[in-house]
Design a protein around this motif. Sequence first.
Motif, mmCIF file in Angstrom:
data_model
loop_
_atom_site.group_PDB
_atom_site.id
_atom_site.type_symbol
_atom_site.label_atom_id
_atom_site.label_comp_id
_atom_site.label_asym_id
_atom_site.label_seq_id
_atom_site.Cartn_x
_atom_site.Cartn_y
_atom_site.Cartn_z
ATOM 1 N N TYR A 14 20.291 -76.149 -93.505
ATOM 2 C CA TYR A 14 21.576 -75.646 -93.006
ATOM 3 C C TYR A 14 21.444 -74.238 -92.436
ATOM 4 N N MET A 15 20.798 -73.332 -93.183
ATOM 5 C CA MET A 15 20.688 -71.951 -92.730
ATOM 6 C C MET A 15 19.660 -71.821 -91.603
ATOM 7 N N GLY A 16 18.466 -72.355 -91.813
ATOM 8 C CA GLY A 16 17.440 -72.256 -90.792
ATOM 9 C C GLY A 16 17.826 -72.970 -89.516
ATOM 10 N N GLY A 17 18.460 -74.123 -89.655
ATOM 11 C CA GLY A 17 18.913 -74.851 -88.479
ATOM 12 C C GLY A 17 19.934 -74.064 -87.688
ATOM 13 N N GLY A 18 20.841 -73.397 -88.385
ATOM 14 C CA GLY A 18 21.847 -72.583 -87.697
ATOM 15 C C GLY A 18 21.237 -71.412 -86.961
ATOM 16 N N ILE A 19 20.196 -70.813 -87.546
ATOM 17 C CA ILE A 19 19.500 -69.707 -86.875
ATOM 18 C C ILE A 19 18.779 -70.222 -85.636
ATOM 19 N N PRO A 146 28.016 -69.017 -91.933
ATOM 20 C CA PRO A 146 27.243 -69.906 -91.076
ATOM 21 C C PRO A 146 26.627 -69.160 -89.898
ATOM 22 N N ALA A 147 25.323 -69.348 -89.726
ATOM 23 C CA ALA A 147 24.569 -68.569 -88.738
ATOM 24 C C ALA A 147 25.106 -68.667 -87.310
ATOM 25 N N PRO A 148 25.636 -69.824 -86.856
ATOM 26 C CA PRO A 148 26.113 -69.856 -85.472
ATOM 27 C C PRO A 148 27.315 -68.959 -85.188
ATOM 28 N N PHE A 149 28.005 -68.486 -86.235
ATOM 29 C CA PHE A 149 29.267 -67.790 -86.005
ATOM 30 C C PHE A 149 29.359 -66.389 -86.616
ATOM 31 N N ILE A 150 28.491 -66.041 -87.552
ATOM 32 C CA ILE A 150 28.550 -64.719 -88.197
ATOM 33 C C ILE A 150 27.616 -63.768 -87.453
#
Length: 340
Positions: A14-19, A146-150
Amino acid sequence: MRRIETAAVVGAGYMGGGIAQSMARAGLPVVLADVSAEAAARQLERLLTEARTYEEQGLFAPGDADRVAANLRAATSVEEAVADVDFVHEVVFEKVEVKHDVLARASAAARPDAIIGTNTSTIPVKVLAPAVVRPERFLTVHWSNPAPFIPGVELVVGEAIDAAVLPVVQEMLERAGRRSAQVADTPGFVLNRLQYVLFKEAADIVAEGVATPEAVDTIVSTTFGFRYPYFGPFAIADMAGLDVYVLGMKIMEEAYGERISPPKALTDLVDAGAHGAKNGEGFTVHGDPEKLARMIAYRDLAYARQGQLLAELAHAHPDAPASPAPAQDPDVVAEQEARP
């Protein structure tokens, strides 16, 4: 040190994918690696589907899903993923031994000039750096969920770091639409040191019967939390009045002891006559009337717009009543009920 043009993300959950998705959306070719080739391929499909959904929902700009698809691919192994990229980002489970294993493997297979980052949220660089081949190229690059938005990213460097590394990473983050801040190499850094203290106090408030979890969340999100998208704690204190903070914290100290006593940095300012915005001297205001006026005007505009945004999004809040089901054609219903 050259510009980061390509990247690998090791740990595509979830985290790595968002990055990875965020960097690919910014135009960087990104290679994903996970525990197996099959896992990396599954995560790639998830991220592509997710990007299309975000675009359909208006959360990504038109064309972003195609940009992610063009720049994101899955590797069959960690070694393949990192073999020829400028930046390797480790995003695996928050345990020292797991990160040591992955960082050793990735840094050994990467190019000698590749920058190695870790997304740890609490572990100091000095604890992880011994596992890294050439630790002078290693640092923490801590994205938030969430990485895509923060937009905020913490940067932490160790004693061995090459001074040329940090500005290269900062420039890459700027291209990805992120705002970074360098902080010291201590457990929890800034984000989680503050966040966990707030959570601990909130949990104690609930345990003492002062309020329910729902009441605490309401108060936080509609009062001081309402301000935090625009200002940090020092600017907020300046606008509230530093002398007011001292008086309030002294009352709290009588009830709760030293853990909520006014800090010396605050009392020193107040003793010197600095009361924040009310007299133009404080943590973030320093005798510039024009800047102070702009700050107050920005505050008023930001808070008013924040209220408008929340009102606009009220229908999507998880506590909002569910929308009524659309009316159905009675003939269709009768036909469905008649089916065996």
